[in-house]
Design a protein around this motif. Structure first.
Motif, PDB file in Angstrom:
ATOM      1  N   ASP A  23      19.841  46.957  35.022  1.00 41.75           N
ATOM      2  CA  ASP A  23      21.156  46.257  34.899  1.00 41.75           C
ATOM      3  C   ASP A  23      22.317  47.445  35.249  1.00 41.75           C
ATOM      4  O   ASP A  23      23.399  47.205  36.028  1.00 41.75           O
ATOM      5  N   VAL A  24      21.987  48.643  35.068  1.00 42.00           N
ATOM      6  CA  VAL A  24      22.972  49.820  35.415  1.00 42.00           C
ATOM      7  C   VAL A  24      23.016  49.716  36.881  1.00 42.00           C
ATOM      8  O   VAL A  24      24.279  49.817  37.416  1.00 42.00           O
ATOM      9  N   ALA A  25      21.983  49.638  37.635  1.00 42.70           N
ATOM     10  CA  ALA A  25      22.057  49.711  39.096  1.00 42.70           C
ATOM     11  C   ALA A  25      22.828  48.324  39.718  1.00 42.70           C
ATOM     12  O   ALA A  25      23.499  48.417  40.409  1.00 42.70           O
ATOM     13  N   LEU A  26      22.340  47.020  39.078  1.00 44.50           N
ATOM     14  CA  LEU A  26      23.164  46.057  39.116  1.00 44.50           C
ATOM     15  C   LEU A  26      24.613  46.026  39.023  1.00 44.50           C
ATOM     16  O   LEU A  26      25.238  45.584  39.837  1.00 44.50           O
ATOM     17  N   PHE A  27      25.103  46.577  38.086  1.00 45.72           N
ATOM     18  CA  PHE A  27      26.662  46.857  37.597  1.00 45.72           C
ATOM     19  C   PHE A  27      27.105  47.512  38.887  1.00 45.72           C
ATOM     20  O   PHE A  27      28.186  47.377  39.127  1.00 45.72           O
ATOM     21  N   ALA A  28      26.436  48.844  39.256  1.00 46.63           N
ATOM     22  CA  ALA A  28      27.239  49.583  40.155  1.00 46.63           C
ATOM     23  C   ALA A  28      27.245  48.636  41.666  1.00 46.63           C
ATOM     24  O   ALA A  28      28.082  49.026  42.191  1.00 46.63           O
ATOM     25  N   ALA A  29      26.230  48.265  42.078  1.00 42.86           N
ATOM     26  CA  ALA A  29      26.120  47.503  43.161  1.00 42.86           C
ATOM     27  C   ALA A  29      27.265  46.113  43.053  1.00 42.86           C
ATOM     28  O   ALA A  29      28.043  45.948  43.992  1.00 42.86           O
ATOM     29  N   ALA A  30      27.317  45.549  41.951  1.00 47.39           N
ATOM     30  CA  ALA A  30      28.531  44.524  41.928  1.00 47.39           C
ATOM     31  C   ALA A  30      29.744  45.254  42.068  1.00 47.39           C
ATOM     32  O   ALA A  30      30.854  44.611  42.384  1.00 47.39           O
ATOM     33  N   LEU A  31      29.951  46.380  41.116  1.00 44.39           N
ATOM     34  CA  LEU A  31      31.094  47.220  41.394  1.00 44.39           C
ATOM     35  C   LEU A  31      31.528  47.492  42.792  1.00 44.39           C
ATOM     36  O   LEU A  31      32.678  47.359  43.182  1.00 44.39           O
ATOM     37  N   ASP A  32      30.594  47.934  43.689  1.00 43.39           N
ATOM     38  CA  ASP A  32      30.850  48.048  44.854  1.00 43.39           C
ATOM     39  C   ASP A  32      31.511  46.724  45.738  1.00 43.39           C
ATOM     40  O   ASP A  32      32.454  47.088  46.380  1.00 43.39           O
ATOM     41  N   VAL A  33      30.875  45.670  45.450  1.00 48.73           N
ATOM     42  CA  VAL A  33      31.517  44.618  46.109  1.00 48.73           C
ATOM     43  C   VAL A  33      32.989  44.189  45.452  1.00 48.73           C
ATOM     44  O   VAL A  33      33.498  43.738  46.620  1.00 48.73           O
ATOM     45  N   ARG A  34      33.174  44.406  44.421  1.00 49.45           N
ATOM     46  CA  ARG A  34      34.348  44.224  43.868  1.00 49.45           C
ATOM     47  C   ARG A  34      35.457  45.032  44.615  1.00 49.45           C
ATOM     48  O   ARG A  34      36.534  44.732  44.742  1.00 49.45           O
ATOM     49  N   LEU A  35      35.056  46.445  44.643  1.00 51.16           N
ATOM     50  CA  LEU A  35      35.641  47.355  45.350  1.00 51.16           C
ATOM     51  C   LEU A  35      36.129  47.043  46.774  1.00 51.16           C
ATOM     52  O   LEU A  35      37.425  47.338  47.369  1.00 51.16           O
ATOM     53  N   LEU A  36      35.030  46.451  47.355  1.00 49.92           N
ATOM     54  CA  LEU A  36      35.225  46.205  48.586  1.00 49.92           C
ATOM     55  C   LEU A  36      36.139  44.909  48.801  1.00 49.92           C
ATOM     56  O   LEU A  36      37.046  45.248  49.844  1.00 49.92           O
ATOM     57  N   MET A  37      36.191  43.982  48.001  1.00 45.98           N
ATOM     58  CA  MET A  37      37.055  42.947  48.105  1.00 45.98           C
ATOM     59  C   MET A  37      38.544  43.471  47.927  1.00 45.98           C
ATOM     60  O   MET A  37      39.472  42.825  48.254  1.00 45.98           O
ATOM     61  N   SER A  38      38.426  44.776  47.065  1.00 47.29           N
ATOM     62  CA  SER A  38      40.029  45.037  46.794  1.00 47.29           C
ATOM     63  C   SER A  38      40.523  46.056  47.801  1.00 47.29           C
ATOM     64  O   SER A  38      41.513  46.779  47.675  1.00 47.29           O
ATOM     65  N   GLY A  39      39.528  46.338  48.975  1.00 48.32           N
ATOM     66  CA  GLY A  39      39.969  47.481  49.838  1.00 48.32           C
ATOM     67  C   GLY A  39      39.536  48.822  49.525  1.00 48.32           C
ATOM     68  O   GLY A  39      39.826  49.903  50.122  1.00 48.32           O
ATOM     69  N   GLY A  40      38.875  48.890  48.470  1.00 49.58           N
ATOM     70  CA  GLY A  40      38.218  50.327  47.969  1.00 49.58           C
ATOM     71  C   GLY A  40      37.469  50.905  48.645  1.00 49.58           C
ATOM     72  O   GLY A  40      37.001  52.225  48.374  1.00 49.58           O
TER      73      GLY A  40
END
Length: 216
Positions: A23-40
């Motif tokens: 779950d921690v790994a999935l949270f981190a991966a989903a955070l990467d996607v969210r940052l990508l969508m915001s240009g991070g």
């Protein structure tokens, strides 16, 4: 015939902990996607591929972990239900087979496993038929575990559906956010499940050693 559930409980707890790690790994991966969508994540050589691949891998690992957990948990659940039948033969709704079958009946699996767990919990408390419950033997922990089990199932299904149906940057960002939230809920559910498994196993162990002096 009583059978010791302690060894199985260790396996269940280990797999629950492993699921929390995924779950921690999935949270981190989903955070990467969210940052990508915001240009991070602009500095990544292939931001879109990196983020989505990471999320796909984390999801597959989580599914495999949960499948292993499901099998071992049900075996443990069946064993403690069988023990509860020795403690209180007439204190249950349905036979021990429902400790397995209840999980696979559509709709009824939203409450019937909890009914089996409640009967097992009551039978495993101190006293001839689970009467005289002491501190830590109320149904509160069981109820919290079951509430979060239902919540994490619904949250995971909803978050996965939103992400899978996403087509735009905003929709992918929203889906990733829901996946992050579902991961947090699942971690809480895993912690509560660990406490539930450990407590019920301990209750049965202490009750069994009280019933069978030689085991002490």
């Amino acid at each position: 015939m009583l059978r010791n559930p302690i060894g199985l409980s260790y396996a269940v707890v280990a797999l629950l902990a492993a699921t929390a790690v995924t779950d921690v790994a999935l949270f981190a991966a989903a955070l990467d996607v969210r940052l990508l969508m915001s240009g991070g994540l602009k500095d990544h050589p292939d931001p879109a591929g990196f983020a989505h691949l990471g999320l796909d891998v984390a999801t597959v690992v989580q599914v495999l972990s949960q499948l292993a957990l499901g099998v071992v948990f049900i075996v443990w659940f069946f064993r403690v239900r069988k023990n509860a039948g020795v403690f209180a033969p007439d204190g249950h709704r349905g036979g021990p087979g429902w400790a397995v079958g209840a999980w696979f009946v559509p709709v009824a699996n939203l409450w019937w496993p909890r009914t089996v767990a409640a009967g097992t919990w009551r039978a495993s408390r101190r006293g001839a038929y689970g009467d005289g419950a002491g501190k830590g033997e109320s149904l509160a922990l069981l109820n919290w575990w079951w509430a979060f089990w239902i919540l994490t199932s619904l949250a995971g299904y909803f978050a996965g559906a939103v992400y899978d149906d996403a087509d735009t940057v905003e929709e992918f960002a929203a889906g990733a956010g829901f996946l992050m939230g579902a991961s947090v809920v699942d971690i809480v559910a895993a912690v509560l499940a660990i406490l539930f498994v450990r407590r019920l196993t301990s209750m049965q162990h202490h009750k069994a050693t009280g019933m069978i002096p030689a085991a002490q």
